[in-house]
Enzyme design. Sequence first.
Site, PDB file in Angstrom:
ATOM      1  N   ASP A 123     -44.594  24.659  48.707  1.00  0.00           N
ATOM      2  CA  ASP A 123     -45.424  24.904  48.552  1.00  0.00           C
ATOM      3  C   ASP A 123     -45.850  25.696  49.044  1.00  0.00           C
ATOM      4  O   ASP A 123     -47.582  25.302  49.150  1.00  0.00           O
ATOM      5  CB  ASP A 123     -46.272  24.159  46.767  1.00  0.00           C
ATOM      6  CG  ASP A 123     -47.086  25.552  46.284  1.00  0.00           C
ATOM      7  OD1 ASP A 123     -46.580  26.351  45.968  1.00  0.00           O
ATOM      8  OD2 ASP A 123     -48.662  24.805  45.127  1.00  0.00           O
ATOM      9  N   CYS A 177     -31.909  26.881  27.961  1.00  0.00           N
ATOM     10  CA  CYS A 177     -32.437  26.954  26.477  1.00  0.00           C
ATOM     11  C   CYS A 177     -32.352  27.238  25.213  1.00  0.00           C
ATOM     12  O   CYS A 177     -32.913  27.353  24.400  1.00  0.00           O
ATOM     13  CB  CYS A 177     -33.318  27.916  27.261  1.00  0.00           C
ATOM     14  SG  CYS A 177     -34.701  27.424  28.685  1.00  0.00           S
ATOM     15  N   CYS A 180     -34.296  28.600  21.594  1.00  0.00           N
ATOM     16  CA  CYS A 180     -35.727  27.539  22.163  1.00  0.00           C
ATOM     17  C   CYS A 180     -36.791  28.865  22.713  1.00  0.00           C
ATOM     18  O   CYS A 180     -36.040  28.826  23.865  1.00  0.00           O
ATOM     19  CB  CYS A 180     -35.703  26.769  22.563  1.00  0.00           C
ATOM     20  SG  CYS A 180     -37.383  25.664  23.083  1.00  0.00           S
ATOM     21  N   CYS A 187     -48.000  28.848  24.557  1.00  0.00           N
ATOM     22  CA  CYS A 187     -48.825  29.240  25.826  1.00  0.00           C
ATOM     23  C   CYS A 187     -50.154  29.868  25.146  1.00  0.00           C
ATOM     24  O   CYS A 187     -50.323  30.856  24.061  1.00  0.00           O
ATOM     25  CB  CYS A 187     -48.316  30.698  26.375  1.00  0.00           C
ATOM     26  SG  CYS A 187     -48.907  31.212  27.160  1.00  0.00           S
ATOM     27  N   CYS A 202     -52.372  34.080  33.257  1.00  0.00           N
ATOM     28  CA  CYS A 202     -52.017  32.458  32.996  1.00  0.00           C
ATOM     29  C   CYS A 202     -53.373  31.892  33.834  1.00  0.00           C
ATOM     30  O   CYS A 202     -54.241  31.791  34.286  1.00  0.00           O
ATOM     31  CB  CYS A 202     -51.023  32.217  34.188  1.00  0.00           C
ATOM     32  SG  CYS A 202     -50.310  30.763  34.333  1.00  0.00           S
ATOM     33  N   CYS A 231     -52.548  24.571  33.888  1.00  0.00           N
ATOM     34  CA  CYS A 231     -52.665  23.973  32.910  1.00  0.00           C
ATOM     35  C   CYS A 231     -50.941  23.908  32.206  1.00  0.00           C
ATOM     36  O   CYS A 231     -50.093  24.394  33.160  1.00  0.00           O
ATOM     37  CB  CYS A 231     -52.651  25.543  31.993  1.00  0.00           C
ATOM     38  SG  CYS A 231     -51.952  25.778  30.825  1.00  0.00           S
ATOM     39  N   CYS A 234     -47.193  24.654  28.483  1.00  0.00           N
ATOM     40  CA  CYS A 234     -45.541  25.426  28.238  1.00  0.00           C
ATOM     41  C   CYS A 234     -44.894  24.611  28.629  1.00  0.00           C
ATOM     42  O   CYS A 234     -43.515  24.366  28.666  1.00  0.00           O
ATOM     43  CB  CYS A 234     -45.761  26.705  28.980  1.00  0.00           C
ATOM     44  SG  CYS A 234     -45.638  26.339  30.940  1.00  0.00           S
ATOM     45  N   CYS A 238     -42.016  21.861  25.937  1.00  0.00           N
ATOM     46  CA  CYS A 238     -40.389  21.997  26.579  1.00  0.00           C
ATOM     47  C   CYS A 238     -39.830  20.373  25.851  1.00  0.00           C
ATOM     48  O   CYS A 238     -39.990  19.101  26.349  1.00  0.00           O
ATOM     49  CB  CYS A 238     -40.337  21.883  27.746  1.00  0.00           C
ATOM     50  SG  CYS A 238     -38.820  21.962  28.491  1.00  0.00           S
TER      51      CYS A 238
END
Length: 303
Positions: A123, A177, A180, A187, A202, A231, A234, A238
């Site tokens: 990052d 996924c 789903c 969100c 976001c 946050c 999301c 999962c």
Amino acid sequence: MKAARQAVEYAAMQLGFSGMGVAPADADQGNCLRHWVETGCHADMSWMERHLSARENPQLLLPGVKSIIMLTYEYPRSDARRESGTMARYAQGEDYHKIISAKLADLDETLSFYGGEQRCFTDSGPVSERFFAARAGLGWIGRNGLLVRLQGGSYCFLAGILTTLDLPTDEPIANHCGKCRRCEEACPTGALRDGSCDARLCLAYWTIEAGEGARMPAKVKEALGERMYGCDACQEACPWNSRESKGRIDARLLMPAKVARVQAKDLASMGDEEWQNYFAHSPVRRTGAVHLRKNIEAMHSSM
Ligand code: B12
Ligand code: SF4
Ligand code: SF4
């Protein structure tokens, strides 16, 4: 170059990484990223725009790069501040950039022994980490836009090493996924569309990255709830995150008790020196006291 791959994989596991895969550096990223930026989804993160060509072409970062080694590093799976203003799981403890960069430097040395030239990042550089992690077979890009793994879901940092060594590569895995859509439904602002996250909506963007002059739109403020920093909605939704991960959690990434206990309102009224005392080694420090106070104010005015 099989020996170099084996050596770096062994070293990575010893250093606490939970997974490793290798992608070819010339893998085709398509035009998702350019489209995302051109349609303004990066909000005021102008650095996404500035380094667009390098993100699309790793040769601009390291001429002669042949392989990209992608790694996962686990972070805590629970939120220690549930009652008193939540913080994203990844930011509970010490700054991961420092912890992981030191480990990447060790792996760089291992690869240099085999004649490679490297550039490492976590990052911290213009590299599409999720794209290369998925291409390296570590998981798939879920509808929440994150790298999701069969073992451990999305609760992990990504890190990578560009190398001039031509290492054996991995194959991508299937997207699991299915039908789903829990992340999209969970969100709070509707920021997720077609597996892509619009930063303008976001809550992670607004509570971590938004520039000084940016004003949180009313729709976002209303959805903020108890979120003081980042946050995870999301990810919490999962199903792949309800499975335990095999990887161990670095104790430095756990939240110190004093940070877990302090109430959001007390943080907001703290002087700068005391604030530094709480967040001296945390990734929250980069965002700064002023921004955090603004988040807390918005949190309270939305309730
Ligand atoms: C900018 C950024 C943000 C922005 C924008 C979010 C976003 N979705 O891009 C903001 C501030 C909002 C943000 C939030 C978060 N982030 Co962030 N963020 C980044 C950063 C720096 C760049 C991401 C980027 O390039 N975005 C642009 C979009 C278009 O790129 P992309 O979605 O990755 O799409 C690429 C590929 O996926 C691919 N692709 C996608 N679909 C398809 C389809 C086809 C056919 C093809 C060919 C390609 C393709 O193409 C794109 C270009 O390469 C990365 C670190 C990095 N250098 O990569 C971390 C990173 C993605 N963030 C991370 C995290 C943890 C978060 C948060 C969970 C933090 C939090 N708890 O608050 C949230 C989650 C929000 C979300 N659902 O995405 C982790 C994700 C780890 C993981 N398991 O995936 C990363 C990788 C940092 C790290 N090293 O650990 N983030
Ligand atoms: S981090 Fe929160 S606001 Fe951003 S996409 Fe995920 S659930 Fe939506
Ligand atoms: S919640 Fe469902 S749709 Fe979203 S990433 Fe997880 S499995 Fe995929």
